[in-house]
Design a protein around this motif. Structure first.
Motif, short mmCIF file in Angstrom:
data_model
loop_
_atom_site.label_atom_id
_atom_site.label_comp_id
_atom_site.label_asym_id
_atom_site.label_seq_id
_atom_site.Cartn_x
_atom_site.Cartn_y
_atom_site.Cartn_z
N ARG A 7 0.65 -1.72 -0.20
CA ARG A 7 0.12 0.13 0.10
C ARG A 7 0.56 1.31 -0.15
N VAL A 8 2.03 1.42 0.53
CA VAL A 8 3.05 2.13 0.57
C VAL A 8 3.37 2.67 -1.01
N GLY A 9 3.29 1.25 -1.60
CA GLY A 9 3.52 1.65 -2.71
C GLY A 9 3.06 2.40 -3.82
N ILE A 10 1.97 1.75 -3.70
CA ILE A 10 1.02 2.60 -4.68
C ILE A 10 0.43 3.91 -4.31
N ASP A 11 0.36 4.04 -2.75
CA ASP A 11 0.55 5.64 -2.68
C ASP A 11 1.12 6.34 -3.09
#
Length: 134
Positions: A7-11
């Motif tokens: 999720r960090v990567g997507i954000d």
């Protein structure tokens, strides 16, 4: 990888593009990613810490306190246990389980320490000042 969560990567992708657009760029540059990384990491880290049990928060806080004065020195699990036990009654097994949880959440790394016994060196994966502010 440093954020520890997809999720960090997507954000990070999302906010990098937003930053590039705000700068009037048609492409994302490293500066956009670095700015987004600070925002995204702080947000996810804050949510992660909010989800900890109170005793886990206290343990993380103790690690931050002990590392804040001297980030370069080694912090062993035995030294941390001795210090943390002064704040309340806790068994070594419970203490170690809380440490493992912090490690599983990628807040710390545990490295087998070359000393005697089953001690581990504790590596804080985020800047102590950054964690203290959260």
């Amino acid at each position: 990888m440093e954020g520890g969560d997809i999720r960090v990567g997507i954000d990070l992708l999302k906010y990098s593009v937003i930053n590039a657009e705000q700068d009037g760029r048609a492409v994302v540059v490293e500066e956009n990613v670095n700015t987004a990384f600070k925002i995204v990491t702080g947000t996810h880290l804050s949510l992660l810490i909010e989800g900890l049990k109170p005793i886990q928060k206290r343990l993380l806080s103790r690690i931050v306190q002990m590392k804040q004065g001297d980030e370069m020195s080694s912090l062993t699990s035995s030294a941390l246990y001795t210090s943390f036990k002064k704040t309340g009654d806790i068994s070594h097994a419970s203490f170690y389980n809380y440490l493992l949880r912090l490690s599983d959440l990628r807040l710390i790394n545990l490295h087998r320490w070359a000393g005697k016994g089953n001690a581990h060196e504790i590596e804080l994966l985020f800047d102590p000042e950054f964690l203290k502010n959260i």
